[in-house]
Design a protein around this motif. Structure first.
Motif, PDB file in Angstrom:
ATOM      1  N   UNK A  96     104.234  63.401  -5.055  1.00 45.05           N
ATOM      2  CA  UNK A  96     104.597  64.796  -4.859  1.00 45.05           C
ATOM      3  C   UNK A  96     105.159  65.378  -6.135  1.00 45.05           C
ATOM      4  N   UNK A  97     106.112  66.286  -6.000  1.00 41.94           N
ATOM      5  CA  UNK A  97     106.729  66.885  -7.170  1.00 41.94           C
ATOM      6  C   UNK A  97     105.867  67.948  -7.823  1.00 41.94           C
ATOM      7  N   UNK A  98     106.231  68.348  -9.052  1.00 44.20           N
ATOM      8  CA  UNK A  98     105.486  69.411  -9.754  1.00 44.20           C
ATOM      9  C   UNK A  98     104.029  69.008  -9.976  1.00 44.20           C
ATOM     10  N   UNK A  99     103.156  70.018 -10.124  1.00 39.12           N
ATOM     11  CA  UNK A  99     101.749  69.755 -10.399  1.00 39.12           C
ATOM     12  C   UNK A  99     101.603  69.038 -11.735  1.00 39.12           C
ATOM     13  N   UNK A 100     100.680  68.072 -11.788  1.00 41.55           N
ATOM     14  CA  UNK A 100     100.420  67.325 -13.013  1.00 41.55           C
ATOM     15  C   UNK A 100      99.364  68.042 -13.848  1.00 41.55           C
ATOM     16  N   UNK A 101      99.212  67.567 -15.076  1.00 42.07           N
ATOM     17  CA  UNK A 101      98.328  68.243 -16.026  1.00 42.07           C
ATOM     18  C   UNK A 101      96.901  68.354 -15.511  1.00 42.07           C
ATOM     19  N   UNK A 102      96.396  67.304 -14.857  1.00 40.96           N
ATOM     20  CA  UNK A 102      95.001  67.339 -14.412  1.00 40.96           C
ATOM     21  C   UNK A 102      94.793  68.239 -13.187  1.00 40.96           C
ATOM     22  N   UNK A 103      95.876  68.619 -12.502  1.00 40.83           N
ATOM     23  CA  UNK A 103      95.752  69.476 -11.327  1.00 40.83           C
ATOM     24  C   UNK A 103      95.652  70.960 -11.701  1.00 40.83           C
ATOM     25  N   UNK A 104      96.211  71.338 -12.843  1.00 43.31           N
ATOM     26  CA  UNK A 104      96.285  72.744 -13.214  1.00 43.31           C
ATOM     27  C   UNK A 104      94.912  73.406 -13.378  1.00 43.31           C
ATOM     28  N   UNK A 105      93.956  72.779 -14.100  1.00 38.22           N
ATOM     29  CA  UNK A 105      92.655  73.443 -14.265  1.00 38.22           C
ATOM     30  C   UNK A 105      91.934  73.691 -12.946  1.00 38.22           C
ATOM     31  N   UNK A 106      91.995  72.716 -12.033  1.00 36.33           N
ATOM     32  CA  UNK A 106      91.326  72.894 -10.746  1.00 36.33           C
ATOM     33  C   UNK A 106      91.970  74.024  -9.959  1.00 36.33           C
ATOM     34  N   UNK A 178      99.351  66.178   8.035  1.00 36.98           N
ATOM     35  CA  UNK A 178     100.736  66.672   8.083  1.00 36.98           C
ATOM     36  C   UNK A 178     101.451  66.619   6.738  1.00 36.98           C
ATOM     37  N   UNK A 179     100.909  65.872   5.778  1.00 38.07           N
ATOM     38  CA  UNK A 179     101.595  65.691   4.502  1.00 38.07           C
ATOM     39  C   UNK A 179     100.814  66.326   3.343  1.00 38.07           C
ATOM     40  N   UNK A 180      99.813  67.155   3.684  1.00 36.15           N
ATOM     41  CA  UNK A 180      98.998  67.781   2.645  1.00 36.15           C
ATOM     42  C   UNK A 180      99.835  68.657   1.706  1.00 36.15           C
ATOM     43  N   UNK A 181     100.892  69.257   2.224  1.00 37.34           N
ATOM     44  CA  UNK A 181     101.691  70.151   1.401  1.00 37.34           C
ATOM     45  C   UNK A 181     102.614  69.392   0.462  1.00 37.34           C
ATOM     46  N   UNK A 182     102.941  68.139   0.814  1.00 35.85           N
ATOM     47  CA  UNK A 182     103.894  67.366   0.018  1.00 35.85           C
ATOM     48  C   UNK A 182     103.227  66.437  -0.992  1.00 35.85           C
ATOM     49  N   UNK A 183     102.081  65.868  -0.621  1.00 33.73           N
ATOM     50  CA  UNK A 183     101.524  64.759  -1.395  1.00 33.73           C
ATOM     51  C   UNK A 183     100.116  65.075  -1.884  1.00 33.73           C
ATOM     52  N   UNK A 184      99.753  64.514  -3.022  1.00 36.49           N
ATOM     53  CA  UNK A 184      98.372  64.626  -3.504  1.00 36.49           C
ATOM     54  C   UNK A 184      97.611  63.382  -3.051  1.00 36.49           C
ATOM     55  N   UNK A 185      96.498  63.598  -2.391  1.00 35.52           N
ATOM     56  CA  UNK A 185      95.679  62.510  -1.867  1.00 35.52           C
ATOM     57  C   UNK A 185      94.359  62.394  -2.632  1.00 35.52           C
ATOM     58  N   UNK A 186      94.283  62.970  -3.808  1.00 34.88           N
ATOM     59  CA  UNK A 186      93.066  62.954  -4.616  1.00 34.88           C
ATOM     60  C   UNK A 186      93.370  62.247  -5.938  1.00 34.88           C
ATOM     61  N   UNK A 187      92.361  61.699  -6.605  1.00 34.53           N
ATOM     62  CA  UNK A 187      92.588  60.853  -7.786  1.00 34.53           C
ATOM     63  C   UNK A 187      92.743  61.657  -9.071  1.00 34.53           C
ATOM     64  N   UNK A 188      93.069  60.949 -10.138  1.00 32.64           N
ATOM     65  CA  UNK A 188      93.081  61.531 -11.481  1.00 32.64           C
ATOM     66  C   UNK A 188      91.666  61.390 -12.040  1.00 32.64           C
ATOM     67  N   UNK A 189      91.009  62.479 -12.422  1.00 34.33           N
ATOM     68  CA  UNK A 189      89.641  62.366 -12.949  1.00 34.33           C
ATOM     69  C   UNK A 189      89.637  61.752 -14.346  1.00 34.33           C
ATOM     70  N   UNK A 190      88.604  60.984 -14.648  1.00 35.10           N
ATOM     71  CA  UNK A 190      88.455  60.380 -15.971  1.00 35.10           C
ATOM     72  C   UNK A 190      86.977  60.200 -16.264  1.00 35.10           C
ATOM     73  N   UNK A 191      86.631  60.112 -17.525  1.00 36.99           N
ATOM     74  CA  UNK A 191      85.238  59.899 -17.916  1.00 36.99           C
ATOM     75  C   UNK A 191      84.899  58.424 -18.078  1.00 36.99           C
ATOM     76  N   UNK A 192      85.898  57.564 -18.018  1.00 36.71           N
ATOM     77  CA  UNK A 192      85.680  56.131 -18.218  1.00 36.71           C
ATOM     78  C   UNK A 192      85.559  55.427 -16.874  1.00 36.71           C
ATOM     79  N   UNK A 193      84.473  54.677 -16.703  1.00 33.97           N
ATOM     80  CA  UNK A 193      84.275  53.931 -15.453  1.00 33.97           C
ATOM     81  C   UNK A 193      85.146  52.685 -15.448  1.00 33.97           C
TER      82      UNK A 193
END
Length: 774
Positions: A96-106, A178-193
């Motif tokens: 949770x907490x503040x939005x991270x760098x990878x979340x801002x562009x989306x 119920x926790x969609x507003x508190x927690x991020x349930x999606x990954x950090x995108x990356x170009x490296x497999x």
């Protein structure tokens, strides 16, 4: 320090966790701010202050139920909490907490979002057709990072939806919604497999190594030495040369050329100018050093040659003679060669400058992984690099930087230990998830799911353990709803179990043989349990318990472990030395209720706890001191062997380590002798030393108990010889301990004929400490 030592003091009830520990940690952090001039240290200390203030506020308001596996209200047990030293949750959610760098562009791409709803909208986006397609593409290519387990949840939902497991996907999303507003349930995108499995591990990622290199600071001692050679040595030579002009018949200050005073004054003026800009080296200002003495005599002679006394002349004569003897006359070939050698030693680039070059090399690699080879990083400085970074080509990478680079090298566990990179069981525990994750993921036939499970496993293992009371257990991986959804597709077969069993045997053998004197840390036990589960075994491994919060009960796995020890060690040296009636141990029934199920506000003693308390000579009633709790726990460790017997039986370590047991016992003894003779002024440090050396002594006796009488006799002779090489005071204090072991080898009680049984915990002043009764 083990996890047990990090545990805070607490009352024997969930609602009574003592705030004293948190207040002490807050005071330490505040002291760091007050005492340190380093901005980075002060900033880290301020962050600690904020976290401990949050903990104390939680205690005062009751907003966090410390001691519970779900301590934060309206937050499920599976949510990843910020947990600090001692197992205290601050109340913050790591997903949770503040939005991270990878979340801002989306977020910027989406329609206007009202403040506070950002996470809910982002989670919702990944349930749209476009978002699901993005997740499914990343799943197929492995192009994502999972830093906290929650970030894998919607990837699992996307996998389920793609394979038409619609009901399972719906159920998972409903549990998360119920926790969609508190927690991020999606990954950090990356170009490296990323890959699911590996047999190698690294201590830290490329990114972490880069951080360490960039954090390297100027070595002030090296820079002071460089200043001394480059700035002050030439000036000192010139001062000596000027004073040598005044020598007649070995007597300084006997004559002064006509322009001598002017030249001396200019040289002294040059000293002042240089000193204004070069302050690292203190030698020029120290009165006891020749530099300062020569400078002062030069000043007085230049101002008024009559002020130089006969005592000054005698002193100056000695200084000039020593100078010539050491390096020849100023300007001579001998002096020039000596100064050139000094200059060669300090002329090269500093370690900090070389680290800049290595950082540039590292930045060409993915920062979230380790490296299979570091050959390209450790080569000498190339011509192109020399031109770019203004340093000599061919400059070698110093040892201190090589050691930092090695930390991101992918290697087998035993190779990392051999390189000296793994120095403790705690370090090993941080590495193992990289290997265990791949082994546990082998049960999934789908490659995408295998990779996702492995990434989730590694993220879960980075969670810090909570402070728990009443025999509650930490949240397990399969309690995470999305992991439970994945587990339905696991196919367990003989091959997977065989691989897990082999890994269990290898990891256990490597750990115990590398650190024979140390009990297996709790974090490492988590990985061993995962391997045990994968191997289809039921080996009872027991955690090290915290004496400060011990509730007077042991769960069933402790009894099971004690039974295995009884089957292995009945009639052995171990049984004789510790005076164990193993038939009594075997008569203890395994409790029906396991850990996490006993929630009585006033726990009742069980059979194993009663036996341990009796052996320790303390009561089982409430109100015991921490030391008395420790005495009971130590007796449990003696009866169970604190995981040695279960692993030697179930992981077949006796066969694997048979040829190393004597050496392991010898290393334990030498470590004990060394630790007991360290200078420890802090009473707490002395008590930790006693505890840890007593544990090492117990493990040593376990190893000896699996050897034949001839090897044990050889060990006693070797130990006696080594003890005679130690300080006289330590010999006198420790001789009864070795005599107690010799008694047990002969089948007699350890306490016969002045022998002593070595235990670490005591509720009185320990007899092995200075001032203790022999």
């Amino acid at each position: 320090m083990s996890e047990r030592d990090e545990q805070p003091p607490a009352e024997a009830k969930r609602t009574g966790v003592n705030p004293g520990y948190a207040m002490g940690q807050l005071a330490k952090a505040l002291m760091s701010i007050a005492e340190s001039a380093d901005p980075e240290v002060r900033e880290r200390a301020r962050a600690k202050v904020a976290r401990w203030e949050a903990v104390l506020t939680n205690m005062l308001t009751g907003s966090v139920e410390y001691g519970s596996r779900a301590p934060v209200q309206d937050v499920p047990p599976w949510a990843t909490l910020e947990v600090i030293t001692g197992g205290f949750a601050t109340g913050q959610l790591l997903a949770g907490g503040p939005l991270l760098e990878h979340e801002q562009p989306l977020l910027a791409r989406l329609p206007s979002v009202e403040p506070g709803a950002e996470r809910r909208v982002l989670n919702g986006y990944f349930l749209s057709d476009e978002g699901l397609q993005d997740l499914q593409d990343r799943l197929a290519k492995g192009r994502y990072e999972i830093n906290v387990p929650e970030e894998a949840a919607l990837l699992v939902a996307a996998w389920l939806a793609q394979r038409e497991h619609t009901n399972e996907a719906r159920d998972l999303i409903e549990s998360l919604a119920p926790y969609f507003e508190k927690l991020r349930f999606y990954p950090v995108p990356t170009d490296k497999s990323q890959s699911a499995s590996t047999s190698r591990a690294h201590l830290q990622t490329v990114g972490e190594t880069l951080h360490d290199l960039k954090a390297m600071r100027k070595n002030l001692r090296v820079l002071a030495q460089k200043e001394a050679v480059e700035i002050w040595a030439p000036l000192y030579d010139r001062m000596v040369e000027l004073l040598a002009e005044t020598v007649v018949n070995d007597t300084p200050c006997a004559r002064f050329p006509s322009d001598w005073a002017t030249r001396a004054s200019l040289l002294l003026q040059r000293y002042s100018e240089l000193r204004n800009n070069h302050r690292l080296c203190s030698k020029p200002e120290r009165p006891k050093y020749h530099f300062a003495q020569v400078r002062e005599l030069l000043r007085r002679a230049a101002e008024d040659s009559r002020s130089v006394t006969s005592k000054d002349i005698a002193r100056l004569r000695t200084i000039l003679q020593r100078y010539v003897t050491k390096r020849g006359a100023p300007g001579s070939a001998q002096c020039v060669a000596a100064r050139q050698r000094q200059l060669n030693d300090v002329t090269g680039p500093t370690h900090q400058q070389i680290a800049t070059v290595v950082s540039a090399r590292l930045q060409q690699h993915p920062t979230s992984e380790g490296l299979d080879s570091i050959d390209g990083l450790i080569r000498p400085i190339a011509e192109a690099e020399a031109a770019t970074f203004d340093m000599p080509a061919g400059t070698a990478i110093p040892e201190s930087i090589l050691h930092k680079i090695e930390r991101c090298l992918n290697q087998t566990i035993d190779e990392l230990i051999e390189r000296g990179l793994v120095s403790s069981g705690e370090t090993l525990a941080r590495l193992l998830p990289q290997i265990t994750s791949g082994l546990r993921a082998r049960g999934f036939s789908d490659p995408a799911l295998r990779t996702l499970y492995a990434a989730t496993y590694r993220a879960f293992r980075r969670r810090r353990s909570l402070l728990l009371l009443n025999l509650e257990s930490q949240v397990r991986l399969n309690e995470l709803p999305w992991v439970a959804a994945m587990e339905r597709f696991r196919i367990v077969n003989g091959d997977e179990r065989a691989v897990a069993r082999q890994a269990l045997e290898e990891v256990s053998a490597i750990t115990i043989s590398a650190f024979p004197h140390v009990i297996l840390p709790n974090k490492l036990l988590q990985e061993l349990r995962a391997l045990i589960k994968g191997a289809g075994r039921d080996t009872p491994l027991v955690d090290e318990l915290a004496a400060d919060i011990f509730m007077g009960q042991f769960s069933g796995k402790f009894v099971k472990a004690a039974h295995i020890a009884a089957w292995l060690l009945e009639g052995s040296l171990y049984a004789t030395y510790f005076d164990i009636d193993y038939q009594q141990v075997l008569s203890i029934r395994v409790p029906q209720s396991e850990e996490g199920q006993r929630r009585d506000k006033k726990p009742q003693p069980d059979e194993l706890a009663e036996l341990c308390a009796s052996r320790a000579g303390v009561q089982t009633k409430a109100g015991r001191s921490t030391a008395e709790n420790g005495m009971i726990i130590e007796q449990q460790q003696i009866l169970t062997t604190q995981n040695l017997a279960p692993l030697f039986v179930d992981a077949d370590l006796n066969a694997r380590l048979r040829n190393q047991l004597w050496d392991m016992a010898d290393r334990c003894f030498r470590w004990i002798c060394q630790r007991h003779q360290m200078k420890l002024d802090d009473p707490h440090s002395r008590l930790l030393m006693l505890k840890n050396t007593a544990y090492a002594w117990r493990q040593m006796i376990f190893y000896l108990s699996l050897q034949d009488r001839g090897d044990v006799a050889k060990f006693l002779a070797s130990a006696d010889a080594h003890l005679r090489e130690q300080s006289e005071g330590f010999q006198q204090r420790f001789a009864p301990v070795l005599r107690g072991l010799a008694n047990a080898v002969q089948g007699k009680p350890a306490t016969d004929d002045g022998g002593r049984r070595f235990l670490g915990w005591s509720n009185v002043h320990h007899w092995l400490l200075p001032g203790g009764s022999p």
